[in-house]
Design a protein around this motif. Structure first.
Motif, mmCIF file in Angstrom:
data_model
loop_
_atom_site.group_PDB
_atom_site.id
_atom_site.type_symbol
_atom_site.label_atom_id
_atom_site.label_comp_id
_atom_site.label_asym_id
_atom_site.label_seq_id
_atom_site.Cartn_x
_atom_site.Cartn_y
_atom_site.Cartn_z
ATOM 1 N N ARG A 67 0.897 -0.558 -0.010
ATOM 2 C CA ARG A 67 -0.017 0.150 -0.214
ATOM 3 C C ARG A 67 1.144 1.001 -0.153
ATOM 4 O O ARG A 67 0.230 2.022 -1.046
ATOM 5 C CB ARG A 67 -0.855 0.525 1.602
ATOM 6 C CG ARG A 67 -1.596 -0.881 0.810
ATOM 7 C CD ARG A 67 -2.991 -0.989 2.563
ATOM 8 N NE ARG A 67 -4.226 -1.717 2.112
ATOM 9 C CZ ARG A 67 -3.894 -2.906 2.686
ATOM 10 N NH1 ARG A 67 -3.245 -3.597 3.285
ATOM 11 N NH2 ARG A 67 -5.365 -4.031 2.643
ATOM 12 N N PHE B 258 -1.064 7.361 -5.395
ATOM 13 C CA PHE B 258 -2.367 7.977 -4.739
ATOM 14 C C PHE B 258 -3.016 8.441 -6.135
ATOM 15 O O PHE B 258 -2.330 8.824 -7.211
ATOM 16 C CB PHE B 258 -2.481 9.571 -4.320
ATOM 17 C CG PHE B 258 -1.901 9.352 -2.722
ATOM 18 C CD1 PHE B 258 -2.588 8.426 -2.057
ATOM 19 C CD2 PHE B 258 -0.911 9.715 -2.240
ATOM 20 C CE1 PHE B 258 -2.525 8.898 -1.270
ATOM 21 C CE2 PHE B 258 -0.671 9.839 -1.042
ATOM 22 C CZ PHE B 258 -1.488 9.176 0.002
ATOM 23 N N LYS C 124 -5.741 4.086 -4.091
ATOM 24 C CA LYS C 124 -4.857 4.863 -2.709
ATOM 25 C C LYS C 124 -5.985 5.965 -2.626
ATOM 26 O O LYS C 124 -5.235 6.750 -4.169
ATOM 27 C CB LYS C 124 -3.767 4.350 -3.058
ATOM 28 C CG LYS C 124 -3.600 4.863 -1.240
ATOM 29 C CD LYS C 124 -2.095 4.715 -1.122
ATOM 30 C CE LYS C 124 -0.816 4.918 -1.573
ATOM 31 N NZ LYS C 124 0.069 5.188 -1.044
ATOM 32 N N TYR D 216 -5.481 5.722 1.963
ATOM 33 C CA TYR D 216 -6.613 4.771 2.214
ATOM 34 C C TYR D 216 -6.996 3.906 0.716
ATOM 35 O O TYR D 216 -6.347 4.483 0.000
ATOM 36 C CB TYR D 216 -7.423 5.236 3.638
ATOM 37 C CG TYR D 216 -8.540 5.427 3.156
ATOM 38 C CD1 TYR D 216 -8.750 6.737 3.017
ATOM 39 C CD2 TYR D 216 -9.551 4.962 1.770
ATOM 40 C CE1 TYR D 216 -9.703 7.847 2.022
ATOM 41 C CE2 TYR D 216 -10.896 5.529 0.846
ATOM 42 C CZ TYR D 216 -10.585 6.896 1.509
ATOM 43 O OH TYR D 216 -11.522 7.825 0.658
ATOM 44 N N VAL D 217 -6.600 2.382 1.055
ATOM 45 C CA VAL D 217 -6.984 2.021 -0.606
ATOM 46 C C VAL D 217 -8.315 0.971 -0.281
ATOM 47 O O VAL D 217 -8.220 0.501 0.126
ATOM 48 C CB VAL D 217 -5.809 0.640 -0.060
ATOM 49 C CG1 VAL D 217 -5.762 -0.566 -1.821
ATOM 50 C CG2 VAL D 217 -4.341 1.354 -0.401
#
Ligand SMILES: [Zn+2]
Ligand SMILES: [Zn+2]
Length: 131
Positions: free
Chosen positions: A10, A15, A51, A61-62
């Motif tokens: 992750r 992004f 992400k 956050y993914v």
């Protein structure tokens, strides 16, 4: 035994860039975060991980998405390549002409010898000074 940390992949994600889950975190079938827990689990080759930025969590956050729910992600805008035309590049090469010097004039001719008088104004033969 190969130990895979579940959090490392992750961290490596960019992004807002969808990646195939199977490529970053192969494993058991998982669910699309939009379809919800009642949906059928999908193979990770069918799921996309994105992400997202989080206002509070620095790492973001993914989430997993199926093909149908894959959000329209803005492609990261490439850095604008703007070639600024600087003023220095527009240097004017002013062709400055020298004022016509004495040497450029037709040289005087000694009225007696009929020879050109050098720039000194003195005839080389008779010695007369020619104005
Ligand atoms: Zn879905
Ligand atoms: Zn002369």
């Amino acid at each position: 035994m190969k130990v895979v940390s579940s959090s490392d992949w992750r961290d490596d994600l960019a992004f807002e860039t969808p990646v195939l889950v199977a490529e970053v975190s192969p494993g058991e079938a998982a669910r699309c975060s939009v379809c919800g827990g009642d949906s059928a689990a999908l193979e990770r080759t069918e799921l996309w991980a994105v992400k997202h930025r989080h206002p509070k969590q620095h790492g973001g956050y993914v989430r997993f998405y199926c093909q149908a729910h894959l959000p329209a992600v803005k492609a990261p805008a490439p850095a604008p390549v703007s070639r600024r035309t600087t003023a220095t590049a527009e240097r004017r090469v002013a062709a400055q002409r020298r004022p016509t010097s004495v040497e450029d004039r037709p040289r005087a001719v000694c009225p007696d010898c009929w020879v050109e008088v050098p720039s000194t104004g003195v005839c080389g033969i008779c010695g007369n000074t020619i104005a």
